[in-house]
Design a protein around this motif. Sequence first.
Motif, short mmCIF file in Angstrom:
data_model
loop_
_atom_site.label_atom_id
_atom_site.label_comp_id
_atom_site.label_asym_id
_atom_site.label_seq_id
_atom_site.Cartn_x
_atom_site.Cartn_y
_atom_site.Cartn_z
N GLU A 53 -1.03 25.49 30.91
CA GLU A 53 -0.44 26.83 30.78
C GLU A 53 -1.48 27.85 30.34
O GLU A 53 -1.51 28.98 30.85
CB GLU A 53 0.72 26.81 29.80
N ALA A 54 -2.36 27.47 29.42
CA ALA A 54 -3.41 28.38 28.95
C ALA A 54 -4.38 28.69 30.09
O ALA A 54 -4.84 29.83 30.24
CB ALA A 54 -4.15 27.77 27.77
N GLU A 55 -4.69 27.70 30.90
CA GLU A 55 -5.59 27.92 32.03
C GLU A 55 -4.98 28.89 33.04
O GLU A 55 -5.69 29.74 33.60
CB GLU A 55 -5.92 26.58 32.70
N ARG A 56 -3.68 28.77 33.26
CA ARG A 56 -3.02 29.71 34.18
C ARG A 56 -3.09 31.14 33.63
O ARG A 56 -3.28 32.09 34.39
CB ARG A 56 -1.56 29.29 34.41
N GLU A 57 -2.92 31.29 32.32
CA GLU A 57 -2.98 32.62 31.73
C GLU A 57 -4.39 33.21 31.82
O GLU A 57 -4.56 34.42 32.00
CB GLU A 57 -2.51 32.58 30.27
#
Length: 207
Positions: free
Chosen positions: A143-147
């Motif tokens: 999720e952090a990578e997508r953000e």
Amino acid sequence: MLDALRQPLESGEVVIARSAGSLRLPASFLLCLAANPCPCGRYSRRGEGCECTPAMVSRYQGRLSGPLLDRVDLRVQVDPVTRAELLERDSPAESTAVVAARVRAARERAATRLAGTPWRTNAQVPGRELRSRWRPEEGALAEAEREMERGLLTARGLDRVLRVAWTVADLAGRAEPGRLELRTALTLRRGFPTGTALLGPAPGARS
């Protein structure tokens, strides 16, 4: 003046430069910022009482710069207290002693993990070490990578999310942060209304 805090927040020291030379002083501190949501101070999710236009709200909130906010790890939206809450006699809140014991155990867990290093707390660990030596659970960073790909999270922000995730894991008694802890850290960074459940299952439970 607020933006002058950026470098001390990052490095933990203040440098005073003059023509005769410079002086470097330790400045490790905890910064707590508080602000009204709008110029009149009555803006809320209930949408009652606020007389400010969207442009006024945006201009008011823009007084806190993006680079400064990028260094703020935890953001909490505090809703106005209701009459029932104000007059409530029996508070459901935990006592200071209970919370202090949990924090003490978490700090001891972090100190044990960091034994033999120059650091004692999660906040002191450099980002490169968090991304290589103490990586979270496999797949927890999705999720952090997508953000980051969407431009909603900076490289500095990712390092700070990782530090908060490790602290959440230490508070929950987890050996390493997983998806739940990373999601909690991201939610704390975005800002959330008070009363929102973040930590999910009891300590030791898996998400």
